[in-house]
Design a protein around this motif. Structure first.
Motif, PDB file in Angstrom:
ATOM      1  N   VAL A 172       0.821  -1.203   0.000  1.00 13.40           N
ATOM      2  CA  VAL A 172       0.000   0.000   0.000  1.00 13.40           C
ATOM      3  C   VAL A 172       0.864   1.266   0.000  1.00 13.40           C
ATOM      4  O   VAL A 172       0.487   2.282  -0.598  1.00 13.40           O
ATOM      5  N   ARG A 173       2.028   1.227   0.618  1.00 12.77           N
ATOM      6  CA  ARG A 173       2.890   2.412   0.590  1.00 12.77           C
ATOM      7  C   ARG A 173       3.297   2.736  -0.846  1.00 12.77           C
ATOM      8  O   ARG A 173       3.240   3.903  -1.274  1.00 12.77           O
ATOM      9  N   ARG A 174       3.711   1.714  -1.595  1.00 13.54           N
ATOM     10  CA  ARG A 174       4.135   1.948  -2.968  1.00 13.54           C
ATOM     11  C   ARG A 174       2.948   2.371  -3.840  1.00 13.54           C
ATOM     12  O   ARG A 174       3.079   3.270  -4.690  1.00 13.54           O
ATOM     13  N   MET A 175       1.802   1.768  -3.624  1.00  8.90           N
ATOM     14  CA  MET A 175       0.615   2.141  -4.384  1.00  8.90           C
ATOM     15  C   MET A 175       0.270   3.616  -4.140  1.00  8.90           C
ATOM     16  O   MET A 175      -0.035   4.358  -5.089  1.00  8.90           O
ATOM     17  N   ALA A 176       0.357   4.051  -2.907  1.00 10.83           N
ATOM     18  CA  ALA A 176       0.071   5.453  -2.593  1.00 10.83           C
ATOM     19  C   ALA A 176       1.078   6.379  -3.257  1.00 10.83           C
ATOM     20  O   ALA A 176       0.720   7.465  -3.757  1.00 10.83           O
ATOM     21  N   GLU A 177       2.350   5.988  -3.268  1.00 15.95           N
ATOM     22  CA  GLU A 177       3.376   6.816  -3.895  1.00 15.95           C
ATOM     23  C   GLU A 177       3.146   6.961  -5.389  1.00 15.95           C
ATOM     24  O   GLU A 177       3.396   8.025  -5.966  1.00 15.95           O
ATOM     25  N   GLU A 178       2.655   5.894  -6.026  1.00 15.93           N
ATOM     26  CA  GLU A 178       2.450   5.935  -7.474  1.00 15.93           C
ATOM     27  C   GLU A 178       1.159   6.651  -7.869  1.00 15.93           C
ATOM     28  O   GLU A 178       1.073   7.225  -8.954  1.00 15.93           O
ATOM     29  N   GLU A 179       0.153   6.609  -6.995  1.00 13.65           N
ATOM     30  CA  GLU A 179      -1.164   7.127  -7.364  1.00 13.65           C
ATOM     31  C   GLU A 179      -1.427   8.549  -6.875  1.00 13.65           C
ATOM     32  O   GLU A 179      -2.234   9.266  -7.466  1.00 13.65           O
ATOM     33  N   PHE A 180      -0.805   8.972  -5.769  1.00 11.06           N
ATOM     34  CA  PHE A 180      -1.153  10.249  -5.153  1.00 11.06           C
ATOM     35  C   PHE A 180       0.081  11.112  -4.911  1.00 11.06           C
ATOM     36  O   PHE A 180       1.179  10.601  -4.703  1.00 11.06           O
ATOM     37  N   ARG A 181      -0.122  12.416  -4.887  1.00 12.83           N
ATOM     38  CA  ARG A 181       0.943  13.360  -4.574  1.00 12.83           C
ATOM     39  C   ARG A 181       0.969  13.699  -3.087  1.00 12.83           C
ATOM     40  O   ARG A 181       2.011  13.980  -2.517  1.00 12.83           O
ATOM     41  N   GLY A 182      -0.198  13.709  -2.447  1.00 15.07           N
ATOM     42  CA  GLY A 182      -0.291  14.038  -1.031  1.00 15.07           C
ATOM     43  C   GLY A 182      -0.515  12.792  -0.177  1.00 15.07           C
ATOM     44  O   GLY A 182      -0.565  11.669  -0.673  1.00 15.07           O
ATOM     45  N   GLU A 183      -0.686  13.020   1.134  1.00 14.47           N
ATOM     46  CA  GLU A 183      -0.802  11.912   2.083  1.00 14.47           C
ATOM     47  C   GLU A 183      -2.197  11.301   2.157  1.00 14.47           C
ATOM     48  O   GLU A 183      -2.343  10.149   2.565  1.00 14.47           O
ATOM     49  N   GLY A 184      -3.225  12.051   1.790  1.00 14.64           N
ATOM     50  CA  GLY A 184      -4.592  11.638   2.098  1.00 14.64           C
ATOM     51  C   GLY A 184      -4.995  10.295   1.515  1.00 14.64           C
ATOM     52  O   GLY A 184      -5.564   9.446   2.215  1.00 14.64           O
ATOM     53  N   GLY A 185      -4.733  10.084   0.233  1.00 17.60           N
ATOM     54  CA  GLY A 185      -5.130   8.828  -0.397  1.00 17.60           C
ATOM     55  C   GLY A 185      -4.458   7.634   0.248  1.00 17.60           C
ATOM     56  O   GLY A 185      -5.088   6.589   0.489  1.00 17.60           O
ATOM     57  N   GLY A 186      -3.166   7.773   0.552  1.00 18.79           N
ATOM     58  CA  GLY A 186      -2.449   6.690   1.208  1.00 18.79           C
ATOM     59  C   GLY A 186      -2.984   6.391   2.590  1.00 18.79           C
ATOM     60  O   GLY A 186      -3.005   5.233   3.024  1.00 18.79           O
ATOM     61  N   LEU A 187      -3.431   7.414   3.321  1.00 23.15           N
ATOM     62  CA  LEU A 187      -4.003   7.200   4.643  1.00 23.15           C
ATOM     63  C   LEU A 187      -5.259   6.341   4.558  1.00 23.15           C
ATOM     64  O   LEU A 187      -5.446   5.404   5.354  1.00 23.15           O
ATOM     65  N   LEU A 188      -6.142   6.654   3.602  1.00 24.23           N
ATOM     66  CA  LEU A 188      -7.358   5.859   3.464  1.00 24.23           C
ATOM     67  C   LEU A 188      -7.045   4.416   3.086  1.00 24.23           C
ATOM     68  O   LEU A 188      -7.600   3.469   3.650  1.00 24.23           O
ATOM     69  N   LEU A 189      -6.138   4.228   2.126  1.00 15.89           N
ATOM     70  CA  LEU A 189      -5.805   2.879   1.682  1.00 15.89           C
ATOM     71  C   LEU A 189      -5.109   2.081   2.781  1.00 15.89           C
ATOM     72  O   LEU A 189      -5.456   0.922   3.044  1.00 15.89           O
ATOM     73  N   ALA A 190      -4.128   2.692   3.442  1.00  8.89           N
ATOM     74  CA  ALA A 190      -3.341   1.965   4.444  1.00  8.89           C
ATOM     75  C   ALA A 190      -4.169   1.661   5.685  1.00  8.89           C
ATOM     76  O   ALA A 190      -4.066   0.565   6.254  1.00  8.89           O
ATOM     77  N   GLY A 191      -4.996   2.607   6.118  1.00  9.22           N
ATOM     78  CA  GLY A 191      -5.845   2.344   7.275  1.00  9.22           C
ATOM     79  C   GLY A 191      -6.804   1.205   7.017  1.00  9.22           C
ATOM     80  O   GLY A 191      -7.017   0.341   7.882  1.00  9.22           O
ATOM     81  N   ASN A 192      -7.366   1.156   5.823  1.00 11.21           N
ATOM     82  CA  ASN A 192      -8.281   0.059   5.482  1.00 11.21           C
ATOM     83  C   ASN A 192      -7.551  -1.262   5.323  1.00 11.21           C
ATOM     84  O   ASN A 192      -8.101  -2.325   5.634  1.00 11.21           O
ATOM     85  N   ALA A 193      -6.305  -1.233   4.837  1.00  8.96           N
ATOM     86  CA  ALA A 193      -5.532  -2.474   4.750  1.00  8.96           C
ATOM     87  C   ALA A 193      -5.287  -3.060   6.129  1.00  8.96           C
ATOM     88  O   ALA A 193      -5.255  -4.282   6.316  1.00  8.96           O
ATOM     89  N   LEU A 194      -5.129  -2.195   7.128  1.00 13.72           N
ATOM     90  CA  LEU A 194      -4.883  -2.672   8.483  1.00 13.72           C
ATOM     91  C   LEU A 194      -6.164  -3.072   9.203  1.00 13.72           C
ATOM     92  O   LEU A 194      -6.124  -3.433  10.379  1.00 13.72           O
ATOM     93  N   HIS A 195      -7.315  -3.072   8.523  1.00  8.51           N
ATOM     94  CA  HIS A 195      -8.486  -3.764   9.053  1.00  8.51           C
ATOM     95  C   HIS A 195      -8.176  -5.261   9.088  1.00  8.51           C
ATOM     96  O   HIS A 195      -8.739  -5.990   9.904  1.00  8.51           O
ATOM     97  N   ALA A 196      -7.325  -5.704   8.201  1.00  9.56           N
ATOM     98  CA  ALA A 196      -6.766  -7.053   8.264  1.00  9.56           C
ATOM     99  C   ALA A 196      -5.386  -6.932   8.909  1.00  9.56           C
ATOM    100  O   ALA A 196      -5.105  -5.993   9.635  1.00  9.56           O
ATOM    101  N   ASP A 197      -4.507  -7.874   8.636  1.00  5.74           N
ATOM    102  CA  ASP A 197      -3.167  -7.825   9.253  1.00  5.74           C
ATOM    103  C   ASP A 197      -2.106  -7.539   8.200  1.00  5.74           C
ATOM    104  O   ASP A 197      -1.061  -8.173   8.164  1.00  5.74           O
ATOM    105  N   LEU A 198      -2.413  -6.548   7.343  1.00  8.46           N
ATOM    106  CA  LEU A 198      -1.536  -6.239   6.220  1.00  8.46           C
ATOM    107  C   LEU A 198      -0.827  -4.914   6.465  1.00  8.46           C
ATOM    108  O   LEU A 198      -1.439  -3.841   6.433  1.00  8.46           O
ATOM    109  N   ALA A 199       0.476  -4.991   6.709  1.00 10.29           N
ATOM    110  CA  ALA A 199       1.289  -3.805   6.949  1.00 10.29           C
ATOM    111  C   ALA A 199       1.427  -2.990   5.664  1.00 10.29           C
ATOM    112  O   ALA A 199       1.241  -3.516   4.557  1.00 10.29           O
TER     113      ALA A 199
END
Length: 547
Positions: A172-199
């Protein structure tokens, strides 16, 4: 003698029982706990005036699931409710990423972090809209999903083919870096990934975070009106209207196997309950193959493979009755049902690294649920029924904080860890602790005592990491509900497609049992099942009478 015995009255067990009853089978459901529901229950144990969900609360997968929608549970009293926003991820500097059922609202939230990120979100959403029908079909049907998989492959080509497939398996960190310029999109994606046990650095965490985010975007994170147990109540009412029998307080100790076939179950009190056609187990995988089925009835290779079975993270949960709304520093968080509490993606990585090194995190990433905001019936007007959960290691070797936590989770450690969770909330909502009227702590051993499937508080039936998904779930080559014992089917979150309240493991097990039964009189039911698989249709639900 019942046609089928279902072990466990969690949502998967109850879904399986309902589908078998729909086909005309007589069904007994045996539940160890004094009430049904598994991890879908609520009570008034924090405060008499507050409804508090014991385990799960928000159900985007149930809203998206054709299995659940096909049961027409609204006819049995189920009603859904939504918070104004789906998810908020505030930062301590006052900025906040917001996931809303309106794409425009979500996009505007991300544009506040970096202009143009709203359009990036819209592009990811367009891919979701293109893939959604076949992706959900593939997700909720037995593995391998041949027809939906082929359709999905064709649609994937239209959205960029291999390039899009690559994006979805990125961390998710790499996906956020490729898709977004700011932090917001990565926050939504990474927080939802951690609903499971995915760092944030785990392969596939980007795709999982994207899936959960898009489910929220389309379906929201709805809650049952009145409490999580309302979903269970509807499933039970539907089952009993079709002649199914639910027996609580009945612990199964052994699956009786004769000539390689499951023929009965034996209870802790010595009673034997025979099963004419099938036994379906809504139980954790290690419990089924380590306790309920004798080792001599299982292949050596399976037993060997299950020595490497991996649980998802242990869970520590705190419930609160609050005298007023949470005093969020960022006002956008006030309208969200779920709030993710971590001060940026790096703090999420730090949290995951502490878990990986078996230390109790010092700044625990917390999922915070605002239940009265989501459903006003949960507590008196002007108050809030709330909870937060975080993850801890199953085996603790150290404490990353200053409290000397050892993982014993005795009363003193529980209180100190709950204080730590509250301090995390205070970082984003100064004054929160002044609003606490009452609190309850559910440590890992407590969660397991309330639901044996939640080993050490693991809530997803096993890790969501790629090495234990699809045909690797629960062990290599076992991606279907059939087991090595004839007539015995795995119907829990340990089976494909895994955790979440969507009913797919139970439905897949029931359908497999129906297909493989050649008992007299079942041909009509099998033809009906085949027709449903071909057309996606079903006979009308007659409000309590068998179709």
């Amino acid at each position: 003698m019942a046609d089928a015995v279902v072990i466990g009255a969690g949502p998967n067990g109850l879904v399986a029982a309902n589908l078998l009853a729909d086909a005309g089978w007589s069904v007994q459901v045996l539940e160890e706990q004094p009430e049904p529901g598994g991890a879908v229950r609520h009570d008034h144990g924090v405060h008499p005036d507050f409804a508090s969900d014991l385990f799960s609360s928000f159900y985007p997968l149930a809203a998206a699931s054709p299995v659940v929608s096909g049961l027409h549970l609204e006819r049995y009293g189920l009603r859904w409710s939504h918070a104004p926003h789906v998810v908020a991820h505030p930062l301590t500097d006052g900025r906040c990423a917001v996931l809303d059922r309106s794409v425009g609202v979500t996009a505007a939230s991300l544009d506040a972090f970096a202009p143009g990120d709203g359009d990036a979100w819209r592009r990811l959403h367009a891919v979701w809209e293109s893939l959604r029908p076949d992706l959900l079909d593939a997700l909720f049907t037995p593995f391998p999903p041949v027809r939906s998989g082929l359709r999905l492959a064709v649609r994937l080509r239209g959205t960029g083919g291999l390039r899009m497939a690559r994006t979805l398996v990125l961390p998710v960190r790499r996906m956020a870096e490729e898709e977004f310029r700011g932090e917001g999109g990565g926050l939504l994606l990474a927080g939802n990934a951690l609903h499971a046990d995915l760092a944030p650095e785990a392969a596939g965490s980007g795709g999982f975070g994207w899936l959960m985010s898009m489910l929220g975007q389309t379906y929201g994170f709805p809650v049952p009106v009145g409490g999580a147990g309302a979903l269970t109540d509807a499933l039970v009412r539907r089952l009993e209207a079709r002649g199914g029998v639910l027996r609580c307080g009945r612990r199964v100790e052994r699956v009786v196997v004769r000539d390689g076939r499951a023929v009965a179950v034996r209870l802790a009190d010595g009673e034997t309950v025979a099963a004419r056609r099938a036994v379906l187990a809504d139980v954790a995988v290690p419990a089924l193959y380590g306790d309920l089925v004798a080792p001599e009835d299982l292949p050596h290779q399976l037993l060997s493979d299950l020595e490497n079975f991996q649980w998802d993270f242990a869970t520590f949960k705190v419930d609160w009755a609050l005298d007023g709304p949470v005093p969020w520093q960022c006002e956008q968080a006030a309208g969200a049902g779920t709030v993710h509490l971590a001060d940026g993606l790096d703090e999420l990585t730090r949290f995951a690294a502490q878990l990986a090194t078996r230390r109790v995190p010092d700044r625990p990433f917390s999922l915070f649920g605002q239940m009265t905001t989501s459903d006003p019936t949960r507590s008196p007007q002007g108050t809030e029924s709330a909870w937060a959960y975080t993850h801890v290691p199953h085996r603790v070797v150290g404490d990353a904080g200053d409290d000397g936590l050892t993982g014993s989770w005795d009363t003193d450690e529980q209180e100190r860890m709950a204080d730590r969770v509250e301090r995390q909330v205070e970082r984003f909502a100064p004054g929160f602790r002044d609003r606490v009227r009452a609190r309850r702590i559910l440590a890992p051993p407590t969660l397991q005592s309330l639901d044996r499937n939640l080993y050490g508080g693991a809530i997803n039936g096993g890790t969501a990491a790629m090495h234990q998904q699809l045909f690797f779930r629960p062990a290599p080559g076992t991606g279907r509900p059939e087991t090595p014992v004839k007539g015995l089917y795995l119907a829990s979150a340990g089976a494909h497609p895994g955790g979440g309240v969507h009913g797919a493991p139970g439905a897949n097990a029931a359908r497999s049992a129906l297909r493989r039964s050649f008992a007299p009189g079942l041909a009509g039911a099998q033809r009906l099942l085949a027709h449903r698989d071909r057309t996606g249709s079903r006979q009308p639900d007659r409000g309590g009478r068998r179709p």
